[in-house]
Write a protein that holds these residues in place. Structure first.
Motif: not given
Length: 477
Positions: A4-5, A203, A206-207, A250, A460, A464, A470
Protein backbone atom coordinates in the motif's frame (compact mmCIF):
# COMPACT_ATOMS: atom_id res chain seq x y z
CA UNK A 1 8.22 -1.75 0.52
CA UNK A 2 4.55 -2.18 1.47
CA UNK A 3 1.84 -3.19 -0.99
CA UNK A 4 0.00 0.00 0.00
CA UNK A 5 2.98 2.32 -0.57
CA UNK A 6 3.80 4.72 -3.38
CA UNK A 7 7.09 2.88 -4.02
CA UNK A 8 5.22 -0.35 -4.69
CA UNK A 9 2.71 1.48 -6.91
CA UNK A 10 5.71 2.35 -9.11
CA UNK A 11 7.45 -1.03 -8.76
CA UNK A 12 4.52 -3.25 -9.79
CA UNK A 13 3.70 -1.59 -13.17
CA UNK A 14 7.38 -1.64 -14.12
CA UNK A 15 7.65 -5.37 -13.41
CA UNK A 16 4.36 -5.99 -15.23
CA UNK A 17 5.57 -4.10 -18.33
CA UNK A 18 8.93 -5.87 -18.44
CA UNK A 19 7.29 -9.25 -17.81
CA UNK A 20 4.85 -9.08 -20.73
CA UNK A 21 6.67 -6.86 -23.23
CA UNK A 22 10.41 -7.50 -22.74
CA UNK A 23 10.94 -10.87 -21.02
CA UNK A 24 7.93 -12.63 -22.55
CA UNK A 25 9.74 -14.86 -25.04
CA UNK A 26 10.37 -17.88 -22.82
CA UNK A 27 9.37 -19.32 -19.48
CA UNK A 28 12.96 -19.02 -18.25
CA UNK A 29 13.15 -15.29 -18.98
CA UNK A 30 9.80 -14.70 -17.27
CA UNK A 31 10.93 -16.61 -14.19
CA UNK A 32 14.33 -14.91 -14.13
CA UNK A 33 12.69 -11.48 -14.17
CA UNK A 34 10.33 -12.40 -11.32
CA UNK A 35 13.28 -13.67 -9.26
CA UNK A 36 15.23 -10.44 -9.77
CA UNK A 37 12.11 -8.43 -8.89
CA UNK A 38 11.52 -10.60 -5.82
CA UNK A 39 15.08 -10.22 -4.58
CA UNK A 40 14.92 -6.46 -5.09
CA UNK A 41 11.56 -6.37 -3.26
CA UNK A 42 13.01 -8.32 -0.34
CA UNK A 43 16.25 -6.30 -0.21
CA UNK A 44 14.18 -3.14 0.27
CA UNK A 45 13.48 -4.39 3.80
CA UNK A 46 17.08 -5.25 4.68
CA UNK A 47 19.51 -6.32 1.96
CA UNK A 48 21.64 -8.26 4.47
CA UNK A 49 18.89 -10.86 5.01
CA UNK A 50 18.75 -11.50 1.27
CA UNK A 51 21.74 -13.80 1.80
CA UNK A 52 19.70 -15.80 4.31
CA UNK A 53 16.88 -16.19 1.79
CA UNK A 54 19.32 -17.34 -0.94
CA UNK A 55 21.02 -19.77 1.44
CA UNK A 56 17.70 -21.24 2.57
CA UNK A 57 16.67 -21.62 -1.08
CA UNK A 58 19.90 -23.39 -2.05
CA UNK A 59 19.78 -25.61 1.06
CA UNK A 60 16.36 -27.06 0.27
CA UNK A 61 17.06 -27.24 -3.47
CA UNK A 62 20.25 -29.24 -2.89
CA UNK A 63 18.97 -31.48 -0.08
CA UNK A 64 15.84 -32.25 -2.11
CA UNK A 65 17.98 -33.57 -4.95
CA UNK A 66 20.21 -35.53 -2.56
CA UNK A 67 17.18 -37.12 -0.90
CA UNK A 68 15.85 -38.24 -4.28
CA UNK A 69 19.24 -39.57 -5.45
CA UNK A 70 20.04 -41.43 -2.22
CA UNK A 71 20.02 -45.18 -2.74
CA UNK A 72 19.36 -46.13 0.88
CA UNK A 73 17.21 -44.96 3.79
CA UNK A 74 20.24 -43.85 5.81
CA UNK A 75 21.25 -41.33 3.15
CA UNK A 76 17.69 -40.12 2.66
CA UNK A 77 17.25 -39.55 6.38
CA UNK A 78 20.59 -37.76 6.67
CA UNK A 79 19.77 -35.15 4.00
CA UNK A 80 16.17 -34.87 5.17
CA UNK A 81 17.09 -34.13 8.79
CA UNK A 82 19.92 -31.85 7.73
CA UNK A 83 17.42 -29.63 5.94
CA UNK A 84 14.88 -29.78 8.78
CA UNK A 85 17.43 -29.00 11.51
CA UNK A 86 19.09 -26.11 9.67
CA UNK A 87 15.76 -24.56 8.63
CA UNK A 88 14.26 -24.80 12.10
CA UNK A 89 17.61 -23.78 13.59
CA UNK A 90 17.62 -20.48 11.72
CA UNK A 91 13.97 -19.92 12.62
CA UNK A 92 14.72 -20.70 16.26
CA UNK A 93 17.74 -18.40 16.49
CA UNK A 94 16.16 -15.38 14.84
CA UNK A 95 12.62 -15.74 16.15
CA UNK A 96 12.69 -17.69 19.41
CA UNK A 97 16.15 -17.55 21.02
CA UNK A 98 15.53 -14.37 23.05
CA UNK A 99 12.13 -15.67 24.17
CA UNK A 100 13.54 -18.94 25.52
CA UNK A 101 16.57 -17.23 27.04
CA UNK A 102 14.42 -14.67 28.87
CA UNK A 103 11.86 -17.27 29.98
CA UNK A 104 14.59 -19.56 31.34
CA UNK A 105 16.18 -16.69 33.27
CA UNK A 106 12.81 -15.72 34.73
CA UNK A 107 12.20 -19.32 35.79
CA UNK A 108 15.57 -19.45 37.58
CA UNK A 109 14.81 -16.15 39.30
CA UNK A 110 11.45 -17.51 40.48
CA UNK A 111 13.14 -20.45 42.27
CA UNK A 112 15.74 -18.22 43.93
CA UNK A 113 18.65 -18.06 41.49
CA UNK A 114 19.95 -14.81 40.02
CA UNK A 115 20.17 -15.01 36.26
CA UNK A 116 20.72 -12.49 33.50
CA UNK A 117 19.65 -13.71 30.06
CA UNK A 118 22.12 -13.53 27.19
CA UNK A 119 20.16 -11.91 24.37
CA UNK A 120 20.88 -11.54 20.67
CA UNK A 121 20.61 -8.05 19.24
CA UNK A 122 19.20 -9.12 15.86
CA UNK A 123 16.24 -8.03 13.79
CA UNK A 124 13.71 -10.68 12.81
CA UNK A 125 14.10 -11.27 9.04
CA UNK A 126 10.79 -10.35 7.44
CA UNK A 127 8.90 -13.34 6.04
CA UNK A 128 11.24 -15.96 7.53
CA UNK A 129 8.34 -18.06 8.87
CA UNK A 130 6.70 -18.11 5.44
CA UNK A 131 9.61 -18.95 3.16
CA UNK A 132 10.94 -21.47 5.70
CA UNK A 133 7.62 -23.31 5.58
CA UNK A 134 7.71 -23.24 1.76
CA UNK A 135 11.03 -25.05 1.83
CA UNK A 136 10.05 -27.45 4.61
CA UNK A 137 6.93 -28.65 2.81
CA UNK A 138 8.97 -29.17 -0.38
CA UNK A 139 11.61 -31.30 1.36
CA UNK A 140 9.03 -33.27 3.35
CA UNK A 141 7.04 -34.06 0.19
CA UNK A 142 10.18 -35.31 -1.56
CA UNK A 143 11.18 -37.45 1.42
CA UNK A 144 7.78 -39.15 1.50
CA UNK A 145 7.86 -39.50 -2.32
CA UNK A 146 4.82 -37.33 -2.95
CA UNK A 147 6.72 -35.23 -5.51
CA UNK A 148 9.93 -35.38 -7.51
CA UNK A 149 12.85 -33.06 -6.78
CA UNK A 150 13.10 -29.91 -8.90
CA UNK A 151 16.41 -29.75 -10.82
CA UNK A 152 15.87 -26.31 -12.35
CA UNK A 153 17.28 -23.90 -9.75
CA UNK A 154 15.59 -20.85 -11.31
CA UNK A 155 12.15 -22.48 -11.17
CA UNK A 156 12.66 -23.61 -7.59
CA UNK A 157 13.99 -20.21 -6.52
CA UNK A 158 10.88 -18.53 -7.87
CA UNK A 159 8.68 -20.97 -5.95
CA UNK A 160 10.38 -19.93 -2.69
CA UNK A 161 10.95 -16.22 -3.26
CA UNK A 162 8.00 -15.09 -5.42
CA UNK A 163 7.45 -11.55 -4.12
CA UNK A 164 3.63 -11.38 -3.75
CA UNK A 165 3.73 -14.20 -1.17
CA UNK A 166 7.29 -13.86 0.12
CA UNK A 167 6.76 -11.89 3.32
CA UNK A 168 3.22 -12.81 4.45
CA UNK A 169 1.97 -15.76 2.43
CA UNK A 170 -0.11 -17.55 1.47
CA UNK A 171 2.12 -20.53 2.23
CA UNK A 172 2.30 -22.26 -1.13
CA UNK A 173 2.94 -25.94 -1.87
CA UNK A 174 5.37 -27.23 -4.46
CA UNK A 175 2.60 -29.50 -5.75
CA UNK A 176 0.56 -26.43 -6.66
CA UNK A 177 2.90 -23.56 -7.59
CA UNK A 178 5.88 -25.36 -9.15
CA UNK A 179 3.86 -26.78 -12.07
CA UNK A 180 2.65 -23.24 -12.82
CA UNK A 181 6.12 -21.68 -12.90
CA UNK A 182 7.47 -24.48 -15.10
CA UNK A 183 5.39 -23.45 -18.10
CA UNK A 184 5.39 -20.23 -20.13
CA UNK A 185 2.53 -17.89 -19.28
CA UNK A 186 0.50 -16.06 -21.90
CA UNK A 187 -1.38 -12.85 -21.23
CA UNK A 188 -5.06 -13.28 -20.42
CA UNK A 189 -6.95 -9.98 -20.32
CA UNK A 190 -9.87 -11.34 -18.28
CA UNK A 191 -7.50 -12.89 -15.74
CA UNK A 192 -5.58 -9.62 -15.47
CA UNK A 193 -8.82 -7.67 -15.04
CA UNK A 194 -9.85 -10.02 -12.23
CA UNK A 195 -6.44 -9.49 -10.69
CA UNK A 196 -6.78 -5.71 -10.72
CA UNK A 197 -10.22 -5.93 -9.09
CA UNK A 198 -8.89 -8.28 -6.41
CA UNK A 199 -5.95 -5.95 -5.69
CA UNK A 200 -8.35 -3.02 -5.30
CA UNK A 201 -10.61 -4.97 -2.97
CA UNK A 202 -7.57 -5.99 -0.93
CA UNK A 203 -6.61 -2.32 -0.65
CA UNK A 204 -10.15 -1.50 0.53
CA UNK A 205 -9.79 -4.11 3.27
CA UNK A 206 -6.39 -2.80 4.29
CA UNK A 207 -6.67 0.98 3.92
CA UNK A 208 -10.37 1.54 4.61
CA UNK A 209 -11.18 -1.21 7.12
CA UNK A 210 -7.96 -2.36 8.81
CA UNK A 211 -6.16 0.96 9.10
CA UNK A 212 -9.26 2.80 10.32
CA UNK A 213 -10.07 0.12 12.88
CA UNK A 214 -6.42 0.14 13.98
CA UNK A 215 -6.69 3.81 15.00
CA UNK A 216 -9.38 2.91 17.54
CA UNK A 217 -8.12 -0.55 18.52
CA UNK A 218 -4.71 0.91 19.38
CA UNK A 219 -6.21 3.77 21.38
CA UNK A 220 -8.39 1.38 23.42
CA UNK A 221 -5.85 -1.41 23.98
CA UNK A 222 -3.09 1.05 24.90
CA UNK A 223 -5.35 2.70 27.50
CA UNK A 224 -7.58 -0.20 28.50
CA UNK A 225 -7.24 0.49 32.25
CA UNK A 226 -9.22 3.73 31.81
CA UNK A 227 -11.80 2.36 29.35
CA UNK A 228 -15.32 1.29 30.28
CA UNK A 229 -17.07 -1.92 29.26
CA UNK A 230 -18.54 -0.53 26.03
CA UNK A 231 -15.19 0.83 24.85
CA UNK A 232 -13.42 -2.44 25.66
CA UNK A 233 -16.03 -4.45 23.75
CA UNK A 234 -15.65 -2.10 20.80
CA UNK A 235 -11.86 -2.41 21.06
CA UNK A 236 -12.12 -6.17 20.64
CA UNK A 237 -14.46 -5.79 17.66
CA UNK A 238 -12.21 -3.16 16.06
CA UNK A 239 -9.17 -5.40 16.38
CA UNK A 240 -11.07 -8.40 15.01
CA UNK A 241 -11.85 -6.45 11.85
CA UNK A 242 -8.40 -4.86 11.80
CA UNK A 243 -6.58 -8.18 11.68
CA UNK A 244 -9.07 -9.65 9.20
CA UNK A 245 -8.95 -6.64 6.88
CA UNK A 246 -5.18 -6.43 7.23
CA UNK A 247 -4.31 -10.08 6.56
CA UNK A 248 -7.06 -11.07 4.15
CA UNK A 249 -6.46 -7.76 2.35
CA UNK A 250 -2.81 -8.69 1.90
CA UNK A 251 -3.81 -12.14 0.65
CA UNK A 252 -6.28 -10.65 -1.83
CA UNK A 253 -3.57 -8.34 -3.16
CA UNK A 254 -1.11 -11.24 -3.44
CA UNK A 255 -3.64 -13.34 -5.37
CA UNK A 256 -4.56 -10.38 -7.57
CA UNK A 257 -0.93 -9.57 -8.41
CA UNK A 258 -0.29 -13.19 -9.32
CA UNK A 259 -3.16 -13.10 -11.80
CA UNK A 260 -1.42 -10.16 -13.46
CA UNK A 261 1.51 -12.52 -14.11
CA UNK A 262 -0.63 -15.47 -15.17
CA UNK A 263 -0.27 -17.38 -11.90
CA UNK A 264 -2.93 -18.61 -9.49
CA UNK A 265 -2.14 -18.79 -5.77
CA UNK A 266 -3.96 -20.78 -3.11
CA UNK A 267 -6.96 -19.09 -1.54
CA UNK A 268 -6.12 -18.03 2.01
CA UNK A 269 -9.43 -16.72 3.41
CA UNK A 270 -13.01 -17.79 2.85
CA UNK A 271 -15.16 -15.32 4.82
CA UNK A 272 -14.20 -16.73 8.26
CA UNK A 273 -16.44 -14.41 10.29
CA UNK A 274 -19.48 -16.15 8.81
CA UNK A 275 -18.43 -19.44 10.45
CA UNK A 276 -20.93 -21.33 12.55
CA UNK A 277 -18.38 -22.95 14.88
CA UNK A 278 -14.67 -22.77 15.62
CA UNK A 279 -13.86 -25.78 13.45
CA UNK A 280 -15.43 -24.06 10.45
CA UNK A 281 -13.62 -20.84 11.38
CA UNK A 282 -10.27 -22.59 11.11
CA UNK A 283 -11.23 -24.10 7.76
CA UNK A 284 -11.83 -20.54 6.53
CA UNK A 285 -9.10 -18.51 8.32
CA UNK A 286 -5.47 -18.50 7.06
CA UNK A 287 -6.26 -21.63 5.10
CA UNK A 288 -2.71 -22.16 3.82
CA UNK A 289 -1.27 -22.28 7.37
CA UNK A 290 -4.12 -24.36 8.82
CA UNK A 291 -3.80 -26.92 6.02
CA UNK A 292 0.02 -26.90 6.39
CA UNK A 293 -0.20 -27.86 10.06
CA UNK A 294 -2.93 -30.39 9.27
CA UNK A 295 -0.87 -32.16 6.59
CA UNK A 296 2.60 -31.93 8.13
CA UNK A 297 1.88 -32.12 11.85
CA UNK A 298 -1.67 -33.16 12.75
CA UNK A 299 -1.98 -36.15 10.38
CA UNK A 300 1.55 -37.49 11.10
CA UNK A 301 0.69 -37.38 14.82
CA UNK A 302 -2.30 -39.62 14.09
CA UNK A 303 -4.87 -36.98 13.24
CA UNK A 304 -8.40 -37.95 14.20
CA UNK A 305 -7.52 -41.64 14.35
CA UNK A 306 -6.89 -43.53 17.55
CA UNK A 307 -8.45 -42.89 20.95
CA UNK A 308 -10.19 -39.71 21.98
CA UNK A 309 -7.30 -38.96 24.31
CA UNK A 310 -4.90 -39.07 21.38
CA UNK A 311 -7.19 -36.87 19.28
CA UNK A 312 -7.40 -34.31 22.10
CA UNK A 313 -3.61 -34.35 22.43
CA UNK A 314 -3.17 -33.77 18.70
CA UNK A 315 -5.63 -30.87 18.69
CA UNK A 316 -3.85 -29.10 21.54
CA UNK A 317 -0.46 -29.67 19.94
CA UNK A 318 -1.49 -28.23 16.58
CA UNK A 319 -3.20 -25.16 18.08
CA UNK A 320 -0.42 -24.37 20.54
CA UNK A 321 2.24 -24.80 17.84
CA UNK A 322 0.16 -22.60 15.54
CA UNK A 323 0.07 -19.94 18.24
CA UNK A 324 3.82 -20.20 18.77
CA UNK A 325 4.41 -19.93 15.01
CA UNK A 326 2.92 -16.45 15.16
CA UNK A 327 5.49 -15.13 17.56
CA UNK A 328 7.71 -15.58 20.61
CA UNK A 329 5.28 -14.41 23.26
CA UNK A 330 3.18 -16.22 25.85
CA UNK A 331 0.13 -14.35 24.55
CA UNK A 332 0.30 -16.25 21.25
CA UNK A 333 0.53 -19.56 23.11
CA UNK A 334 -2.49 -18.55 25.19
CA UNK A 335 -4.36 -17.62 22.00
CA UNK A 336 -3.61 -21.02 20.48
CA UNK A 337 -4.51 -22.85 23.70
CA UNK A 338 -7.82 -20.99 23.98
CA UNK A 339 -8.75 -21.94 20.42
CA UNK A 340 -7.98 -25.57 21.27
CA UNK A 341 -10.34 -25.29 24.27
CA UNK A 342 -13.02 -23.91 21.94
CA UNK A 343 -12.45 -26.82 19.54
CA UNK A 344 -12.54 -29.51 22.23
CA UNK A 345 -16.36 -29.84 22.69
CA UNK A 346 -16.81 -30.19 18.92
CA UNK A 347 -14.21 -32.95 18.86
CA UNK A 348 -15.66 -34.84 21.83
CA UNK A 349 -19.17 -34.65 20.37
CA UNK A 350 -17.96 -35.55 16.85
CA UNK A 351 -19.33 -32.26 15.50
CA UNK A 352 -16.12 -30.76 14.17
CA UNK A 353 -17.19 -31.55 10.59
CA UNK A 354 -20.87 -30.68 10.96
CA UNK A 355 -20.74 -27.30 9.18
CA UNK A 356 -19.13 -27.94 5.82
CA UNK A 357 -22.06 -26.89 3.64
CA UNK A 358 -22.72 -23.39 2.27
CA UNK A 359 -24.61 -21.01 4.53
CA UNK A 360 -28.18 -20.34 3.40
CA UNK A 361 -30.67 -18.15 5.21
CA UNK A 362 -34.44 -18.31 4.92
CA UNK A 363 -37.26 -16.93 7.02
CA UNK A 364 -37.37 -19.83 9.50
CA UNK A 365 -36.01 -20.95 12.88
CA UNK A 366 -33.04 -22.73 11.29
CA UNK A 367 -31.84 -19.37 10.02
CA UNK A 368 -32.19 -17.87 13.51
CA UNK A 369 -30.01 -20.68 14.86
CA UNK A 370 -27.51 -20.15 12.06
CA UNK A 371 -27.23 -16.43 12.76
CA UNK A 372 -26.92 -17.11 16.49
CA UNK A 373 -24.11 -19.60 15.81
CA UNK A 374 -22.28 -17.10 13.60
CA UNK A 375 -22.55 -14.37 16.25
CA UNK A 376 -21.41 -16.74 19.00
CA UNK A 377 -18.42 -17.93 16.97
CA UNK A 378 -17.43 -14.34 16.24
CA UNK A 379 -17.64 -13.47 19.94
CA UNK A 380 -15.45 -16.43 20.90
CA UNK A 381 -12.92 -15.51 18.22
CA UNK A 382 -12.88 -11.89 19.40
CA UNK A 383 -12.18 -12.97 22.98
CA UNK A 384 -9.24 -15.00 21.68
CA UNK A 385 -8.05 -12.02 19.62
CA UNK A 386 -7.70 -10.04 22.87
CA UNK A 387 -4.88 -12.40 23.89
CA UNK A 388 -3.37 -12.11 20.41
CA UNK A 389 -3.36 -8.30 20.61
CA UNK A 390 -2.41 -7.79 24.26
CA UNK A 391 1.23 -7.33 25.29
CA UNK A 392 1.02 -9.84 28.15
CA UNK A 393 -1.37 -12.50 29.39
CA UNK A 394 -2.01 -10.36 32.47
CA UNK A 395 -3.05 -7.45 30.25
CA UNK A 396 -5.42 -9.70 28.29
CA UNK A 397 -7.02 -11.13 31.44
CA UNK A 398 -7.39 -7.68 33.00
CA UNK A 399 -8.87 -6.35 29.76
CA UNK A 400 -11.53 -9.09 29.72
CA UNK A 401 -12.14 -8.77 33.46
CA UNK A 402 -12.85 -5.03 33.13
CA UNK A 403 -15.53 -5.76 30.53
CA UNK A 404 -17.38 -7.84 33.13
CA UNK A 405 -16.82 -5.80 36.30
CA UNK A 406 -16.93 -2.24 34.95
CA UNK A 407 -20.47 -2.42 33.58
CA UNK A 408 -20.47 1.09 32.14
CA UNK A 409 -21.83 1.40 28.63
CA UNK A 410 -21.62 5.12 27.98
CA UNK A 411 -19.89 6.75 25.03
CA UNK A 412 -16.24 7.53 25.80
CA UNK A 413 -14.01 10.06 24.05
CA UNK A 414 -10.85 8.70 22.40
CA UNK A 415 -7.72 10.80 21.89
CA UNK A 416 -7.37 9.55 18.30
CA UNK A 417 -11.03 10.11 17.57
CA UNK A 418 -11.68 10.98 13.95
CA UNK A 419 -14.80 9.20 12.71
CA UNK A 420 -16.35 8.59 16.13
CA UNK A 421 -18.81 5.70 16.14
CA UNK A 422 -19.59 6.10 12.44
CA UNK A 423 -16.90 3.45 12.08
CA UNK A 424 -19.48 0.91 13.27
CA UNK A 425 -21.68 1.82 10.33
CA UNK A 426 -18.72 1.31 8.02
CA UNK A 427 -18.03 -2.11 9.54
CA UNK A 428 -21.71 -2.99 9.17
CA UNK A 429 -21.65 -2.00 5.49
CA UNK A 430 -18.45 -4.02 5.00
CA UNK A 431 -20.11 -7.09 6.55
CA UNK A 432 -23.08 -6.74 4.20
CA UNK A 433 -20.76 -6.49 1.18
CA UNK A 434 -18.80 -9.53 2.37
CA UNK A 435 -22.04 -11.47 2.87
CA UNK A 436 -23.14 -10.61 -0.65
CA UNK A 437 -19.74 -11.70 -2.02
CA UNK A 438 -19.42 -14.94 -0.05
CA UNK A 439 -20.52 -17.20 -2.94
CA UNK A 440 -18.40 -15.43 -5.55
CA UNK A 441 -14.83 -16.09 -6.57
CA UNK A 442 -14.15 -12.44 -7.39
CA UNK A 443 -14.92 -9.73 -4.79
CA UNK A 444 -15.87 -7.04 -7.33
CA UNK A 445 -18.14 -8.66 -9.86
CA UNK A 446 -21.73 -8.95 -10.97
CA UNK A 447 -24.01 -6.04 -11.78
CA UNK A 448 -22.73 -2.47 -11.66
CA UNK A 449 -19.12 -3.64 -11.72
CA UNK A 450 -17.82 -0.23 -12.88
CA UNK A 451 -19.75 1.57 -10.15
CA UNK A 452 -18.38 -0.78 -7.48
CA UNK A 453 -14.86 -0.27 -8.77
CA UNK A 454 -15.23 3.52 -8.75
CA UNK A 455 -16.62 3.49 -5.19
CA UNK A 456 -13.79 1.23 -4.02
CA UNK A 457 -11.10 3.48 -5.52
CA UNK A 458 -12.76 6.57 -4.06
CA UNK A 459 -12.84 4.98 -0.61
CA UNK A 460 -9.14 4.02 -0.85
CA UNK A 461 -8.15 7.56 -1.79
CA UNK A 462 -10.38 9.16 0.86
CA UNK A 463 -9.32 6.95 3.76
CA UNK A 464 -5.73 6.56 2.61
CA UNK A 465 -5.22 10.30 2.92
CA UNK A 466 -5.84 10.14 6.68
CA UNK A 467 -4.51 6.68 7.43
CA UNK A 468 -2.11 6.53 10.40
CA UNK A 469 -1.39 2.82 10.28
CA UNK A 470 0.59 1.52 7.31
CA UNK A 471 2.30 -1.76 8.22
CA UNK A 472 0.77 -5.19 7.74
CA UNK A 473 0.36 -7.09 11.00
CA UNK A 474 1.65 -10.39 9.63
CA UNK A 475 4.95 -8.89 8.46
CA UNK A 476 6.22 -9.42 12.03
CA UNK A 477 5.64 -13.17 11.79
Amino acid sequence: MFFNSLAFAIFLPIVFFLYWFVFNKTKSSQNALLIVASYYFYSCWDWRFLFLLVFSTFLDYYTGIRIEKSTNDKGRKFWFWLSIIINLGFLGIFKYYNFFSTSFAQMLTTVGFKASPILLDVVLPVGISFYTFHGLSYVIDIYFKRIKAEYNFVDYSLFVSYFPLLVAGPIERATHLLPEVKVKRTFDFNQAKEGVCQIIWGLVKKVVIADTCATYANAIFDNYSSMNSLSLILGGIYFAFQIYGDFSGYSDMALGMSKLFGLELLRNFNYPYFSRDIAEFWRRWHISLSSWFRDYLYIPLGGSKGSKAMQVRNVFIIFVVSGFWHGANWTYLAWGFLNAVYFLPLLLLNRNRSNIDEIKLNWNWDSVRTISSIVMTFCLSTIAWVFFRAKTITDACTYLKRIVVNREFTSQYLVNERYNYEILLMIGLFVLVEWNNRTRVEPISGKYNTVKLALAITAIIAFGTYSDYKEFIYFQF
